[in-house]
Scaffold this motif. Structure first.
Motif, PDB file in Angstrom:
ATOM      1  N   GLU A  77       1.049  -1.127   0.096  1.00  0.00           N
ATOM      2  CA  GLU A  77      -0.030   0.049  -0.004  1.00  0.00           C
ATOM      3  C   GLU A  77       0.638   1.103   0.101  1.00  0.00           C
ATOM      4  O   GLU A  77       1.859   1.446   0.653  1.00  0.00           O
ATOM      5  CB  GLU A  77      -1.017   0.008   1.182  1.00  0.00           C
ATOM      6  CG  GLU A  77      -1.988   0.941   1.412  1.00  0.00           C
ATOM      7  CD  GLU A  77      -2.913   0.763   0.420  1.00  0.00           C
ATOM      8  OE1 GLU A  77      -3.579   1.782   0.095  1.00  0.00           O
ATOM      9  OE2 GLU A  77      -3.273  -0.207  -0.156  1.00  0.00           O
ATOM     10  N   ILE A  78       0.854   2.121  -1.078  1.00  0.00           N
ATOM     11  CA  ILE A  78       1.493   3.340  -0.989  1.00  0.00           C
ATOM     12  C   ILE A  78       0.609   4.346  -0.393  1.00  0.00           C
ATOM     13  O   ILE A  78      -0.396   4.504  -0.567  1.00  0.00           O
ATOM     14  CB  ILE A  78       1.722   3.912  -2.461  1.00  0.00           C
ATOM     15  CG1 ILE A  78       2.013   2.665  -3.441  1.00  0.00           C
ATOM     16  CG2 ILE A  78       2.557   5.098  -2.603  1.00  0.00           C
ATOM     17  CD1 ILE A  78       2.198   2.957  -5.052  1.00  0.00           C
ATOM     18  N   ILE A  79       1.230   4.967   0.575  1.00  0.00           N
ATOM     19  CA  ILE A  79       0.673   5.934   1.490  1.00  0.00           C
ATOM     20  C   ILE A  79       1.435   7.368   1.361  1.00  0.00           C
ATOM     21  O   ILE A  79       2.815   7.180   0.947  1.00  0.00           O
ATOM     22  CB  ILE A  79       0.470   5.522   2.826  1.00  0.00           C
ATOM     23  CG1 ILE A  79       1.679   5.503   3.401  1.00  0.00           C
ATOM     24  CG2 ILE A  79      -0.518   4.476   2.971  1.00  0.00           C
ATOM     25  CD1 ILE A  79       1.928   4.856   4.990  1.00  0.00           C
ATOM     26  N   LEU A  80       0.992   8.390   1.497  1.00  0.00           N
ATOM     27  CA  LEU A  80       1.581   9.743   1.755  1.00  0.00           C
ATOM     28  C   LEU A  80       2.089   9.722   2.935  1.00  0.00           C
ATOM     29  O   LEU A  80       1.338   9.667   4.136  1.00  0.00           O
ATOM     30  CB  LEU A  80       0.616  10.927   1.397  1.00  0.00           C
ATOM     31  CG  LEU A  80       0.137  10.901  -0.190  1.00  0.00           C
ATOM     32  CD1 LEU A  80      -0.602  12.137  -0.229  1.00  0.00           C
ATOM     33  CD2 LEU A  80       1.413  11.164  -1.026  1.00  0.00           C
ATOM     34  N   GLU A  81       3.349  10.472   3.300  1.00  0.00           N
ATOM     35  CA  GLU A  81       3.934  10.587   4.508  1.00  0.00           C
ATOM     36  C   GLU A  81       4.569  12.220   4.446  1.00  0.00           C
ATOM     37  O   GLU A  81       4.683  12.795   3.696  1.00  0.00           O
ATOM     38  CB  GLU A  81       4.932   9.968   4.753  1.00  0.00           C
ATOM     39  CG  GLU A  81       4.577   7.953   4.733  1.00  0.00           C
ATOM     40  CD  GLU A  81       5.552   7.180   4.919  1.00  0.00           C
ATOM     41  OE1 GLU A  81       6.651   7.431   5.568  1.00  0.00           O
ATOM     42  OE2 GLU A  81       5.512   5.901   4.739  1.00  0.00           O
ATOM     43  N   GLN A 112       2.075  14.576   2.852  1.00  0.00           N
ATOM     44  CA  GLN A 112       0.568  14.281   3.260  1.00  0.00           C
ATOM     45  C   GLN A 112       0.173  15.599   3.849  1.00  0.00           C
ATOM     46  O   GLN A 112      -0.998  15.847   3.498  1.00  0.00           O
ATOM     47  CB  GLN A 112       0.874  13.328   4.576  1.00  0.00           C
ATOM     48  CG  GLN A 112      -0.547  13.057   5.186  1.00  0.00           C
ATOM     49  CD  GLN A 112      -0.226  12.053   6.668  1.00  0.00           C
ATOM     50  OE1 GLN A 112       0.185  12.600   7.653  1.00  0.00           O
ATOM     51  NE2 GLN A 112      -0.782  10.539   6.201  1.00  0.00           N
ATOM     52  N   TRP A 124      -0.975  17.454   0.793  1.00  0.00           N
ATOM     53  CA  TRP A 124      -2.129  16.742   0.180  1.00  0.00           C
ATOM     54  C   TRP A 124      -3.284  17.271   1.004  1.00  0.00           C
ATOM     55  O   TRP A 124      -4.576  17.308   0.349  1.00  0.00           O
ATOM     56  CB  TRP A 124      -2.207  15.444   0.286  1.00  0.00           C
ATOM     57  CG  TRP A 124      -3.254  14.573  -0.339  1.00  0.00           C
ATOM     58  CD1 TRP A 124      -4.061  13.690   0.507  1.00  0.00           C
ATOM     59  CD2 TRP A 124      -3.903  14.599  -1.611  1.00  0.00           C
ATOM     60  NE1 TRP A 124      -5.255  13.415  -0.435  1.00  0.00           N
ATOM     61  CE2 TRP A 124      -4.975  14.103  -1.594  1.00  0.00           C
ATOM     62  CE3 TRP A 124      -3.531  15.283  -2.812  1.00  0.00           C
ATOM     63  CZ2 TRP A 124      -5.579  13.773  -2.955  1.00  0.00           C
ATOM     64  CZ3 TRP A 124      -4.147  15.100  -3.924  1.00  0.00           C
ATOM     65  CH2 TRP A 124      -5.164  14.294  -3.811  1.00  0.00           C
ATOM     66  N   SER A 165      -1.891   6.469  -9.497  1.00  0.00           N
ATOM     67  CA  SER A 165      -2.113   5.233  -8.297  1.00  0.00           C
ATOM     68  C   SER A 165      -0.832   4.816  -7.447  1.00  0.00           C
ATOM     69  O   SER A 165      -0.563   4.592  -6.461  1.00  0.00           O
ATOM     70  CB  SER A 165      -2.750   4.043  -8.664  1.00  0.00           C
ATOM     71  OG  SER A 165      -4.144   4.478  -9.206  1.00  0.00           O
ATOM     72  N   PHE A 208      -0.934   7.633  -4.164  1.00  0.00           N
ATOM     73  CA  PHE A 208      -1.058   6.629  -3.073  1.00  0.00           C
ATOM     74  C   PHE A 208      -2.190   5.700  -3.776  1.00  0.00           C
ATOM     75  O   PHE A 208      -2.666   6.125  -4.722  1.00  0.00           O
ATOM     76  CB  PHE A 208      -1.653   7.240  -1.810  1.00  0.00           C
ATOM     77  CG  PHE A 208      -2.810   8.176  -1.963  1.00  0.00           C
ATOM     78  CD1 PHE A 208      -3.888   7.591  -1.771  1.00  0.00           C
ATOM     79  CD2 PHE A 208      -2.685   9.385  -1.985  1.00  0.00           C
ATOM     80  CE1 PHE A 208      -5.210   8.653  -2.017  1.00  0.00           C
ATOM     81  CE2 PHE A 208      -3.420  10.357  -2.101  1.00  0.00           C
ATOM     82  CZ  PHE A 208      -4.823  10.098  -2.138  1.00  0.00           C
ATOM     83  N   SER A 209      -2.266   4.438  -3.332  1.00  0.00           N
ATOM     84  CA  SER A 209      -2.906   3.281  -3.920  1.00  0.00           C
ATOM     85  C   SER A 209      -4.436   3.687  -4.027  1.00  0.00           C
ATOM     86  O   SER A 209      -4.797   3.495  -5.116  1.00  0.00           O
ATOM     87  CB  SER A 209      -2.805   2.039  -3.331  1.00  0.00           C
ATOM     88  OG  SER A 209      -1.275   1.885  -3.256  1.00  0.00           O
ATOM     89  N   HIS A 225       7.201  15.792  -3.946  1.00  0.00           N
ATOM     90  CA  HIS A 225       6.777  14.489  -3.682  1.00  0.00           C
ATOM     91  C   HIS A 225       7.493  13.422  -4.498  1.00  0.00           C
ATOM     92  O   HIS A 225       8.173  12.407  -3.942  1.00  0.00           O
ATOM     93  CB  HIS A 225       5.204  14.210  -3.740  1.00  0.00           C
ATOM     94  CG  HIS A 225       4.868  12.925  -3.611  1.00  0.00           C
ATOM     95  ND1 HIS A 225       4.933  12.238  -2.372  1.00  0.00           N
ATOM     96  CD2 HIS A 225       4.233  12.074  -4.515  1.00  0.00           C
ATOM     97  CE1 HIS A 225       4.364  11.118  -2.735  1.00  0.00           C
ATOM     98  NE2 HIS A 225       4.300  10.933  -3.818  1.00  0.00           N
ATOM     99  N   TYR A 239       7.757  -0.670  -1.124  1.00  0.00           N
ATOM    100  CA  TYR A 239       6.804  -0.494  -0.248  1.00  0.00           C
ATOM    101  C   TYR A 239       7.184  -1.008   1.154  1.00  0.00           C
ATOM    102  O   TYR A 239       6.567  -0.883   2.216  1.00  0.00           O
ATOM    103  CB  TYR A 239       5.516  -1.055  -0.374  1.00  0.00           C
ATOM    104  CG  TYR A 239       5.112  -0.792  -1.871  1.00  0.00           C
ATOM    105  CD1 TYR A 239       5.139   0.425  -2.539  1.00  0.00           C
ATOM    106  CD2 TYR A 239       4.512  -1.875  -2.501  1.00  0.00           C
ATOM    107  CE1 TYR A 239       4.709   0.671  -3.665  1.00  0.00           C
ATOM    108  CE2 TYR A 239       4.002  -1.680  -3.925  1.00  0.00           C
ATOM    109  CZ  TYR A 239       4.198  -0.375  -4.459  1.00  0.00           C
ATOM    110  OH  TYR A 239       3.751  -0.447  -5.700  1.00  0.00           O
TER     111      TYR A 239
END
Length: 519
Positions: free
Chosen positions: A165-169, A173, A176, A359, A363-364, A413, A498
């Motif tokens: 799972e790709i997430i923003l950090e 984040q 976003w 995606s 993020f996914s 990003h 990931y």
């Protein structure tokens, strides 16, 4: 006195419990499962059976009583009314329901397209390489595999090189969230603006995409040529429906993404596999008018198509009057050097359709893909999309992404993620060397992307045995056989991007240990 009625089905259709109970009881009376003269439970008992309040049961009974389905006698109870006492209108409904249930008319068959979709799905399940997605879920692995581990096996959490799972950090984040907040105000202000709600996609985002691909990929495009969809696979599926006639030959890389193969087959296209070498697809004078290709980074092998081959493919398209669909699925992530121009940037006859996605780069769960097409084809794709999505999906996310890109947050990003993924790739490569996995695989060298591709050096039977053994040691990866049109040697995809660096090293160590225990 217990009765069985279709209450659970009714509650999914009717939100109010007393209404759902009324319909469930009425259905039972009409279809005969609650026969004439059947005594119904008391309001207290029926409430207990289905977890309802007595008030809800009383309301349902009152409705049935008012419509003549039941009768109530003081001191005796509540009963389904006798057949002879049913009103003419109610009796007609009952008889009609009875006749329909006894002599159902045959349902019409699926369309040719629908039948192909079902057939393709069954062929996947029947193939020797098919493993359902649920088989790789953490819950499934915990139940079916960890319980089988011996004392010598690894007992910690499963490490998966299959997907992630790709997430923003961090700053990404924060930026976003700011873009989402501003987008929410935009969407509310423009709720009555029909130009914003275009099926083709948010105009700000289409403009931002044009600026981005012009700056980073050398593609010249206008917003009128951009169509946004719910992920790149929706773009590809719609293009297949627009461009493929029955029995049309379609050229497809072997191996390739299996979703494209299914979309072509469902539309009646005949796939001609195009072989690859270490540099990607080998150009030929194909007798076809449609080619799918991933020149920026071939999926799944990771090879990058040299400029000479790109020019050869474009010349083939010019001479044949053919379309080329260029899937640029993860070109944003490159560790060194300047990427070779995509086919779309080299195209001077407007025969290339460029497909991209957010995606992987964002993020996914951000299901946004896009196509850059000739204007006439963009209009056709928009018309086809209108059938499925008469209103644009994810309007808030589209506008937020537009703001994210316009403010420069997207580029920042990508720079951050490139540094992170490059570091993880270096750790992956070092771990492969440290644990001598070169003994097992030929590795495709690459300077970009989110996964590593390798072909097996030993007997195919040993590969299957090792996969099972490694799973019991708490590590899985993606079997690339699922991407092969024509079966070749066993191969694997290891998606490293990931995973934290510590898990990458531990995963490679488990791979080595699981192999050593087989010897």
């Amino acid at each position: 006195m217990d009765i069985t009625i279709a209450y659970q089905r009714a509650i999914q259709q009717y939100p109010h419990k007393y209404v759902a109970l009324y319909h469930a009881l009425r259905e039972g009376i009409l279809n005969g499962s609650l026969a004439s003269g059947t005594r119904l439970p008391s309001t207290r008992d029926l409430a207990t059976m289905y977890g309802l309040s007595r008030g809800s049961v009383s309301e349902a009974y009152d409705m049935l009583l008012a419509e003549g389905y039941i009768e109530s006698a003081v001191g005796k109870g509540t009963f389904v009314i006798e057949q002879s006492l049913l009103s003419p209108s109610t009796k007609g409904v009952q008889n009609q329901a009875h006749n329909i249930s006894n002599t159902p008319a045959p349902l019409p068959p699926l369309s040719v397209w629908g039948q192909r979709v079902i057939q393709i799905e069954q062929e996947i399940k029947d193939s020797r390489t098919y493993i359902p997605d649920s088989a790789y879920s953490e819950e499934h692995l915990a139940k079916s595999q960890y319980q089988q581990m011996s004392a010598i096996d690894i007992s910690s959490e499963m490490i998966s090189f299959r997907s992630g799972e790709i997430i923003l950090e961090g700053n990404s984040q924060t930026s976003w969230k700011s873009a989402l907040s501003a987008a929410g105000k935009d969407v509310q202000k423009s709720a009555l603006d029909s130009n914003i709600a275009t099926v083709q996609g948010d105009p700000w985002l289409r403009e931002a995409i044009c600026n981005h691909v012009g700056r980073t990929r050398g593609i010249t495009a206008t917003p009128e040529q951009v169509v946004l969809c719910s992920g790149s696979m929706e773009v590809i599926a719609l293009l297949c429906q627009l461009l493929i006639n029955e029995q049309d030959t379609v050229i497809l890389e072997n191996p390739c993404y299996s979703g494209i193969r299914r979309a072509i087959t469902a539309c009646g296209g005949q796939i001609e596999p195009a072989p690859l070498d270490q540099h990607g697809i080998i150009p030929e004078d194909w007798n076809a008018q449609l080619l799918f290709v991933t020149p920026g980074r071939q999926f799944p092998t990771g090879s990058i198509l040299p400029l000479a081959r790109r020019q050869h493919i474009l010349q083939w398209a010019r001479s044949r009057g053919a379309w080329i669909i260029e899937d640029d699925y993860d070109s944003e992530f490159r560790w060194s050097g300047r990427p070779i121009e995509p086919l779309k940037a080299l195209d001077d006859t407007d025969c290339v359709i460029y497909v991209g996605s957010f995606s992987k780069s964002m993020f996914s769960s951000l299901r946004l893909g896009y196509a850059i097409l000739p204007t006439v084809l963009a209009q056709a794709l928009t018309a086809a999309k209108r059938i499925y999505d008469p209103l644009p999906p994810a309007r808030l996310e589209q506008r937020a992404l537009a703001r994210f890109m316009i403010r420069g947050d997207y580029v920042r990003h990508l720079r951050r993620m490139n540094r992170i993924y490059r570091s993880r790739y270096d750790v992956f490569q070092q771990a492969v060397q440290d644990y001598n996995l070169d003994e097992l695989f030929h590795w495709q060298q690459t300077d970009c992307g989110l996964h590593a591709y390798a072909t097996w050096k030993h007997e195919p039977a040993k590969y299957s045995d090792w996969m099972n053994n490694a799973r019991h040691h708490g590590v899985v990866w993606r079997d690339a056989a699922t991407y092969q049109i024509v079966p070749t040697v066993p191969s694997a995809c290891f998606i490293f991007a990931y995973l934290p660096e510590s898990q990458i090293i531990e995963g490679i160590r488990r791979l080595r240990e699981s192999w050593d225990r087989m010897q």
